[in-house]
Motif scaffolding. Structure first.
Motif, mmCIF file in Angstrom:
data_model
loop_
_atom_site.group_PDB
_atom_site.id
_atom_site.type_symbol
_atom_site.label_atom_id
_atom_site.label_comp_id
_atom_site.label_asym_id
_atom_site.label_seq_id
_atom_site.Cartn_x
_atom_site.Cartn_y
_atom_site.Cartn_z
ATOM 1 N N GLY A 164 0.792 -1.209 0.000
ATOM 2 C CA GLY A 164 0.000 0.000 0.000
ATOM 3 C C GLY A 164 0.830 1.267 0.000
ATOM 4 N N ALA A 165 0.134 2.404 -0.156
ATOM 5 C CA ALA A 165 0.799 3.700 -0.266
ATOM 6 C C ALA A 165 1.522 4.089 1.009
ATOM 7 C CB ALA A 165 -0.231 4.773 -0.641
ATOM 8 N N GLN A 166 1.004 3.638 2.167
ATOM 9 C CA GLN A 166 1.651 4.036 3.415
ATOM 10 C C GLN A 166 3.034 3.417 3.541
ATOM 11 O OE1 GLN A 166 0.148 6.382 5.059
ATOM 12 N NE2 GLN A 166 1.904 6.595 6.423
ATOM 13 N N GLN A 167 3.172 2.148 3.157
ATOM 14 C CA GLN A 167 4.502 1.549 3.181
ATOM 15 C C GLN A 167 5.392 2.213 2.138
ATOM 16 O OE1 GLN A 167 5.462 -2.601 1.828
ATOM 17 N NE2 GLN A 167 6.145 -2.845 3.946
ATOM 18 N N ALA A 168 4.826 2.638 1.033
ATOM 19 C CA ALA A 168 5.618 3.285 -0.016
ATOM 20 C C ALA A 168 6.326 4.524 0.521
ATOM 21 C CB ALA A 168 4.717 3.643 -1.198
ATOM 22 N N ILE A 169 5.594 5.397 1.207
ATOM 23 C CA ILE A 169 6.223 6.622 1.719
ATOM 24 C C ILE A 169 7.187 6.292 2.856
ATOM 25 C CG2 ILE A 169 4.266 7.093 3.244
ATOM 26 C CD1 ILE A 169 6.519 9.710 1.564
ATOM 27 N N SER A 170 6.876 5.274 3.654
ATOM 28 C CA SER A 170 7.779 4.887 4.741
ATOM 29 C C SER A 170 9.106 4.373 4.195
ATOM 30 C CB SER A 170 7.120 3.829 5.624
ATOM 31 O OG SER A 170 5.982 4.353 6.277
ATOM 32 N N LEU A 171 9.058 3.566 3.130
ATOM 33 C CA LEU A 171 10.294 3.062 2.532
ATOM 34 C C LEU A 171 11.105 4.200 1.915
ATOM 35 C CD1 LEU A 171 9.113 -0.236 0.785
ATOM 36 C CD2 LEU A 171 10.251 0.016 2.993
ATOM 37 N N ALA A 172 10.416 5.132 1.252
ATOM 38 C CA ALA A 172 11.129 6.267 0.662
ATOM 39 C C ALA A 172 11.829 7.084 1.741
ATOM 40 C CB ALA A 172 10.155 7.140 -0.126
ATOM 41 N N ALA A 173 11.152 7.297 2.865
ATOM 42 C CA ALA A 173 11.767 8.047 3.956
ATOM 43 C C ALA A 173 12.974 7.306 4.513
ATOM 44 C CB ALA A 173 10.736 8.288 5.061
ATOM 45 N N GLU A 174 12.864 5.987 4.626
ATOM 46 C CA GLU A 174 13.969 5.202 5.177
ATOM 47 C C GLU A 174 15.185 5.217 4.260
ATOM 48 O OE1 GLU A 174 14.798 0.620 6.731
ATOM 49 O OE2 GLU A 174 12.768 1.293 6.270
ATOM 50 N N VAL A 175 14.939 5.136 2.959
ATOM 51 C CA VAL A 175 16.044 5.037 2.005
ATOM 52 C C VAL A 175 16.678 6.393 1.718
ATOM 53 C CG1 VAL A 175 16.594 4.458 -0.395
ATOM 54 C CG2 VAL A 175 15.158 2.917 0.952
ATOM 55 N N LEU A 176 15.870 7.455 1.666
ATOM 56 C CA LEU A 176 16.348 8.735 1.150
ATOM 57 C C LEU A 176 16.647 9.791 2.206
ATOM 58 C CD1 LEU A 176 13.881 9.082 -1.866
ATOM 59 C CD2 LEU A 176 16.230 8.218 -1.903
ATOM 60 N N LEU A 177 16.140 9.620 3.437
ATOM 61 C CA LEU A 177 16.234 10.694 4.413
ATOM 62 C C LEU A 177 17.073 10.323 5.624
ATOM 63 C CD1 LEU A 177 12.482 11.826 4.448
ATOM 64 C CD2 LEU A 177 14.372 12.837 3.145
ATOM 65 N N ASP A 178 17.760 11.319 6.154
ATOM 66 C CA ASP A 178 18.423 11.217 7.449
ATOM 67 C C ASP A 178 17.584 11.965 8.477
ATOM 68 O OD1 ASP A 178 20.716 9.747 6.662
ATOM 69 O OD2 ASP A 178 21.574 11.576 5.784
ATOM 70 N N PRO A 179 17.723 11.612 9.772
ATOM 71 C CA PRO A 179 16.987 12.353 10.795
ATOM 72 C C PRO A 179 17.261 13.856 10.708
ATOM 73 C CG PRO A 179 17.943 10.377 11.740
ATOM 74 C CD PRO A 179 18.491 10.479 10.342
ATOM 75 N N GLY A 180 16.192 14.622 10.760
ATOM 76 C CA GLY A 180 16.309 16.076 10.682
ATOM 77 C C GLY A 180 16.181 16.645 9.288
ATOM 78 N N ASP A 181 16.252 15.812 8.242
ATOM 79 C CA ASP A 181 16.124 16.324 6.877
ATOM 80 C C ASP A 181 14.761 16.987 6.678
ATOM 81 O OD1 ASP A 181 18.607 15.606 6.006
ATOM 82 O OD2 ASP A 181 17.981 13.789 4.949
#
Length: 508
Positions: free
Chosen positions: A220-237
């Motif tokens: 689903g879409a919720q896991q999609a955004i969670s995976l993108a955040a995990e792969v592309l973002l560091d804390p505080g970005d």
């Protein structure tokens, strides 16, 4: 004299017909159907509606009673038998166990169940505290159907028009033909035939530039955004998000430790220039360019190109949430932002929740080739893979043309239901709520008179049996006239009329 020997009269078990009536499913649940049956039977046992020793209906009879496939009920019964809630008698049937597992466990340990600690009192990590604090959109229990049915739940498809016969036939055929191969199958990137079907569909219908190797199947879409955040973002970005916008996306970003930056939305979509002024160092932009949620505007070409230029020059990324682009009633569906440039730094996300059912828990990402391995690894760590049987059924559903036909039918149905909502609002809500037609989507905005609080209006509607979302709930910094989101896709026309009448009473 012959002596009569008193015999103990056996306890009479409830009939299988009565047992079937005790199993009630929740139509609002997003859980898989076999899990819903399992939970319903288990709940009926603990509530006393199914007593120890009661005979259950056969899997075929219960499947017919619940309008499900027999394989769904077989899976639920197998789990209940394995866990000791049920017992089978050869040649006789299936019965509720005389001693339930939890009771045996508590008797052996001499303990009573302990209430779970509240998040505030638990020893959470910093990440755990972020996750607990960001989960508010998901804490609300699904409300029971009101007097007006699904009126006017947002984001819910037409369950009454689900292609149950075609889906059931494919499910039975697929299970009979290849269950031995599907049961042990787990592919983190997704079932290969389904990825091919998704890529073919996106290239043709949405103008997306992709191959099957770039598709990652997600839950689903919720896991999609969670995976993108995990792969592309560091804390505080910093992350640009639409304001008003999709609350659950902001929650996923907060849970990942990112800093959502609310960016105003106008008639051309997200204001890219304003976003740059608010946060010049953003790493990601989360947008719904084809049909902005909740305002329904389409991002202009100039804004789209400006967003792609920003991502290219700043080495940032765009997360394109294409959540309901299939349902456009004026002209052809708009091409995706991702397809505008061969080197676009765009993560494209779609879901089958709005087209088929949220209980499938299937969606997809299209990611640049350089990111595929990272996203597949993140998916594997999250839940190994999405369910293989559902993926295999959906692959055949798409390959045989059922999906395209279903989308065409839903466009006609939703356009008709939207027109019914607009007509009913014109008759019943004059001076109370301004509801006009829209060229796309599954909901309409009903604008309240100036100065009227939409939160209070939504609460009054709920008290009258009508469910809608206040626009203010989706705002962070933006302000303006109050409005109610009215979902119409799941609402038959007679229920639309009843819902509008109840809404009139509530708003008065």
């Amino acid at each position: 004299m012959t002596r009569k020997i008193a015999t103990k009269r056996p306890r009479r078990a409830s009939s299988p017909v009565g047992a079937a009536a005790a199993v009630v499913l929740d139509p609002a649940s997003s859980a898989p159907l076999h899990r819903q049956v399992y939970e319903a039977v288990r709940g009926a046992i603990f509530a006393g509606r199914l007593r120890p020793g009661s005979k259950l209906p056969s899997t075929r009879a219960l499947a017919a009673h619940l309008c499900l496939s027999r394989n769904t009920v077989l899976g639920a019964y197998a789990q209940l038998l394995a866990e000791g809630y049920l017992r089978g008698r050869i040649g006789s049937g299936t019965y509720v166990a005389d001693a339930l597992p939890e009771r045996l466990l508590l008797a052996r340990r001499g303990l009573a169940p302990q209430p779970a600690p509240s998040p505030g009192g638990a020893d959470l990590s910093r990440r755990g505290a972020l996750v607990a604090g960001a989960a508010s959109p998901f804490r609300r229990a699904a409300a029971p159907l009101g007097a007006a049915g699904w009126a006017f739940q947002v984001g819910v498809p037409a369950f009454d028009a689900f292609p149950a016969i075609a889906w059931g036939r494919l499910m039975s055929r697929r299970w009979d033909r290849s269950w031995r191969a599907l049961l042990p199958l787990h592919e983190p990137q997704g079932y290969a035939p389904l990825r091919r079907a998704i890529a073919d569909y996106l290239v043709t219908a949405r103008g997306v530039r992709c191959t099957p190797d770039q598709v990652v199947v997600v839950s689903g879409a919720q896991q999609a955004i969670s995976l993108a955040a995990e792969v592309l973002l560091d804390p505080g970005d910093a992350v640009w998000v639409e304001d008003p916008g999709y609350t659950a996306a902001r929650s996923a970003l907060l849970a990942a430790g990112a800093t959502p930056v609310p960016v105003p939305v106008d008639g051309e979509g997200l204001d890219v220039a304003a976003a740059g002024r608010l946060s010049a160092s953003a790493r990601l932009a989360v947008v719904t360019p084809s049909h902005q949620f909740p305002l329904g505007v389409t991002m202009s070409l100039g804004r789209r190109l400006a967003l792609l230029d920003w991502a290219r020059s700043s080495r940032g990324w765009v997360f394109e949430d294409d959540y309901d682009s299939e349902f456009r009633y004026a002209g052809r569906p708009l091409a995706a932002l991702q397809g505008l440039s061969p080197d676009a730094r765009v993560i494209y996300a779609g879901t089958f929740s709005k087209v088929l059912s949220p209980s499938l828990r299937l969606g997809y990402l299209v990611v640049p080739e350089a990111l595929v391995d990272a996203f597949v690894a993140a998916k594997a760590l999250a839940d190994v893979s999405s369910p293989s049987l559902e993926q295999a059924i959906l692959a055949e559903f798409m390959a045989e043309g059922h999906f395209a036909r279903h989308v065409r039918r839903m466009r006609v149905l939703y356009e008709r239901r939207q027109a019914a909502l607009v007509a009913a609002a014109e008759r019943e809500l004059s001076g109370l709520l301004e509801v006009g037609p829209a060229p796309a989507g599954m909901h309409l905005l009903g604008w309240l008179p100036a100065g009227r609080a939409d939160g209070a209006a939504a609460e009054s509607a709920a008290a009258s049996g009508v469910r809608c979302v206040a626009l203010s709930e989706l705002r962070v910094r933006s302000a303006g006239r109050g409005a109610l989101l009215l979902g119409y896709a799941a609402v038959p026309e007679d229920e639309i009329a009843e819902g509008v009448r109840r809404l009139r009473t509530a708003l008065r």
